[in-house]
Design an enzyme around this catalytic site. Structure first.
Site, PDB file in Angstrom:
ATOM      1  N   ASN A   1     -82.233  33.584  63.087  1.00 48.00           N
ATOM      2  CA  ASN A   1     -83.015  32.524  62.433  1.00 48.00           C
ATOM      3  C   ASN A   1     -82.082  31.825  61.449  1.00 48.00           C
ATOM      4  OD1 ASN A   1     -84.795  30.906  61.054  1.00 48.00           O
ATOM      5  ND2 ASN A   1     -85.792  32.596  59.933  1.00 48.00           N
ATOM      6  N   TRP A   2     -81.622  30.640  61.839  1.00 52.60           N
ATOM      7  CA  TRP A   2     -80.661  29.935  60.991  1.00 52.60           C
ATOM      8  C   TRP A   2     -81.295  29.363  59.729  1.00 52.60           C
ATOM      9  CZ3 TRP A   2     -77.416  26.354  64.764  1.00 52.60           C
ATOM     10  CH2 TRP A   2     -76.696  27.169  65.642  1.00 52.60           C
ATOM     11  N   LYS A   3     -82.620  29.289  59.707  1.00 50.71           N
ATOM     12  CA  LYS A   3     -83.315  28.601  58.601  1.00 50.71           C
ATOM     13  C   LYS A   3     -82.734  27.188  58.459  1.00 50.71           C
ATOM     14  CE  LYS A   3     -83.920  33.098  56.584  1.00 50.71           C
ATOM     15  NZ  LYS A   3     -84.540  33.861  55.532  1.00 50.71           N
TER      16      LYS A   3
ATOM     17  N   HIS B   1     -93.381  32.504  59.915  1.00 46.14           N
ATOM     18  CA  HIS B   1     -92.359  33.079  59.038  1.00 46.14           C
ATOM     19  C   HIS B   1     -92.885  33.074  57.600  1.00 46.14           C
ATOM     20  CE1 HIS B   1     -88.645  33.716  56.861  1.00 46.14           C
ATOM     21  NE2 HIS B   1     -88.144  34.188  57.986  1.00 46.14           N
TER      22      HIS B   1
ATOM     23  N   GLU C   1     -91.558  32.385  54.907  1.00 45.32           N
ATOM     24  CA  GLU C   1     -91.191  31.197  54.113  1.00 45.32           C
ATOM     25  C   GLU C   1     -92.127  30.039  54.428  1.00 45.32           C
ATOM     26  OE1 GLU C   1     -87.046  31.199  55.240  1.00 45.32           O
ATOM     27  OE2 GLU C   1     -86.784  33.076  54.137  1.00 45.32           O
TER      28      GLU C   1
ATOM     29  N   GLU D   1     -91.653  41.597  59.384  1.00 48.66           N
ATOM     30  CA  GLU D   1     -90.694  41.203  58.364  1.00 48.66           C
ATOM     31  C   GLU D   1     -91.301  41.439  56.976  1.00 48.66           C
ATOM     32  OE1 GLU D   1     -87.603  38.302  59.993  1.00 48.66           O
ATOM     33  OE2 GLU D   1     -89.243  37.103  59.223  1.00 48.66           O
TER      34      GLU D   1
ATOM     35  N   GLY E   1     -83.842  38.324  52.955  1.00 52.06           N
ATOM     36  CA  GLY E   1     -82.830  37.641  52.150  1.00 52.06           C
ATOM     37  C   GLY E   1     -82.537  38.332  50.826  1.00 52.06           C
TER      38      GLY E   1
ATOM     39  N   SER F   1     -83.030  41.561  56.012  1.00 54.67           N
ATOM     40  CA  SER F   1     -81.710  42.051  55.620  1.00 54.67           C
ATOM     41  C   SER F   1     -81.100  43.022  56.642  1.00 54.67           C
ATOM     42  CB  SER F   1     -81.753  42.676  54.216  1.00 54.67           C
ATOM     43  OG  SER F   1     -82.144  41.700  53.264  1.00 54.67           O
TER      44      SER F   1
ATOM     45  N   GLY G   1     -81.702  36.763  59.751  1.00 47.91           N
ATOM     46  CA  GLY G   1     -81.449  35.535  59.000  1.00 47.91           C
ATOM     47  C   GLY G   1     -79.983  35.409  58.640  1.00 47.91           C
ATOM     48  N   GLY G   2     -79.632  35.815  57.426  1.00 50.90           N
ATOM     49  CA  GLY G   2     -78.282  35.634  56.890  1.00 50.90           C
ATOM     50  C   GLY G   2     -77.176  36.097  57.823  1.00 50.90           C
TER      51      GLY G   2
HETATM   52  C1  PEP Z   1     -85.526  36.019  58.323  1.00 47.26           C
HETATM   53  O1  PEP Z   1     -85.415  34.965  57.731  1.00 47.26           O
HETATM   54  O2  PEP Z   1     -86.293  36.091  59.281  1.00 47.26           O
HETATM   55  C2  PEP Z   1     -84.725  37.164  57.859  1.00 47.26           C
HETATM   56  C3  PEP Z   1     -84.990  38.340  58.343  1.00 47.26           C
HETATM   57  O3  PEP Z   1     -83.746  36.901  56.932  1.00 47.26           O
HETATM   58  P1  PEP Z   1     -82.611  37.921  56.421  1.00 47.26           P
HETATM   59  O4  PEP Z   1     -82.078  38.629  57.630  1.00 47.26           O
HETATM   60  O5  PEP Z   1     -81.600  37.057  55.757  1.00 47.26           O
HETATM   61  O6  PEP Z   1     -83.280  38.868  55.482  1.00 47.26           O
END
Ligand code: PEP
Length: 251
Positions: free
Chosen positions: A9-11, A96, A98, A168, A174, A214, A235-236
């Protein structure tokens, strides 16, 4: 049998050229490797059609990070499920945390988005998860159950069978704070039991439930070794090929 999936997930990251470069590099690295999971990259809308045109084969699948809850019309700035599908994307992340927190997406809105995604042959990666206060109060199971029930449980068994879930925990997204493998397994098993009660063993056992929060090269193997963890929404650590590949190879 359910699939193992690693989805990035590049956001709101990467301009068009950076996105194309990443997708090209990932495909090159994956070509010729034996991979034991499906690989999906969920990009901003603007990347989808061009990455789809650039890529060869289906080693890397494409997804959007959202779609509208309306079919078409006077909804300035929105992108419909049909538009997403027309780019060649196969997946769409919905719900999501966010989007829920910053854009007011409720379970009722998400129910419409899921319906439209399915009507357009997109596979929803439907996100669920509790915030820290809810976990500290021991309410995580109820919170997740309600999110699933309100957004998804009006679907027919056939349609539900097309959904991918992503657990999640919001406190892990994040933050660098990952759920322990035991916490992840406990919740994933609870989710699967919830699906058994509604749709029966077969559909529950065939549903991929990803973990997100994470996840990275260091913890992916242990997380994915749990029987009910069928991959990750990343994500990251999905933003560079060097960080993303070891997660894909954790299967
Ligand atoms: C996400 O945004 O779905 C996510 C899991 O982010 P991260 O891996 O950065 O926690």
């Amino acid at each position: 049998m359910r699939k193992n999936i690693v989805a990035g997930n590049w956001k709101m990251n990467k301009n068009l050229q950076e996105g194309l470069d990443f997708a090209g590099e990932l495909q090159t690295v994956l070509n010729g490797k034996k991979i034991n999971c499906d690989v999906v990259i969920c990009t901003p809308f603007i990347h989808l059609a061009l990455i789809n045109k650039q890529k060869t084969g289906n080693t890397v699948k494409l997804g959007a990070q959202n779609c509208a809850d309306k079919v078409s019309g006077a909804y300035t700035g929105e992108v419909s499920a049909a538009m997403v599908a027309s780019t060649g994307a196969q997946y769409v992340i919905l719900g999501h945390s966010e989007r829920r927190a910053y854009y007011g997406e409720t379970n009722a809105i998400l129910k419409e988005k899921v319906k439209l995604a399915l009507e357009n042959n997109l596979i929803p990666i439907f996100c669920i998860g509790e915030v820290l206060e809810e976990r500290e109060a021991g309410k995580q199971n109820q919170v997740v159950k309600t999110q699933i029930e309100e957004a998804l449980f009006e679907l027919s068994a056939e349609d539900f069978g097309k959904i991918v879930l992503a657990y999640e925990p919001v406190w892990a997204i994040g933050t660098g704070k990952t759920a322990t493998p035991d916490q992840a397994q406990e919740m994933h098993a609870f989710i699967r039991q919830t699906l058994v009660a509604k749709y029966g063993e077969k559909i529950a056992n065939d549903t991929s439930i990803l973990y997100g929060g994470s996840a990275n090269a260091k913890n992916a193997k242990e997380l994915f070794s749990n029987p009910d963890v069928d991959g990750g929404l990343i994500g990251g650590a999905s933003l560079t090929v060097e960080a993303f590949m070891p997660i894909i190879e954790a299967f």
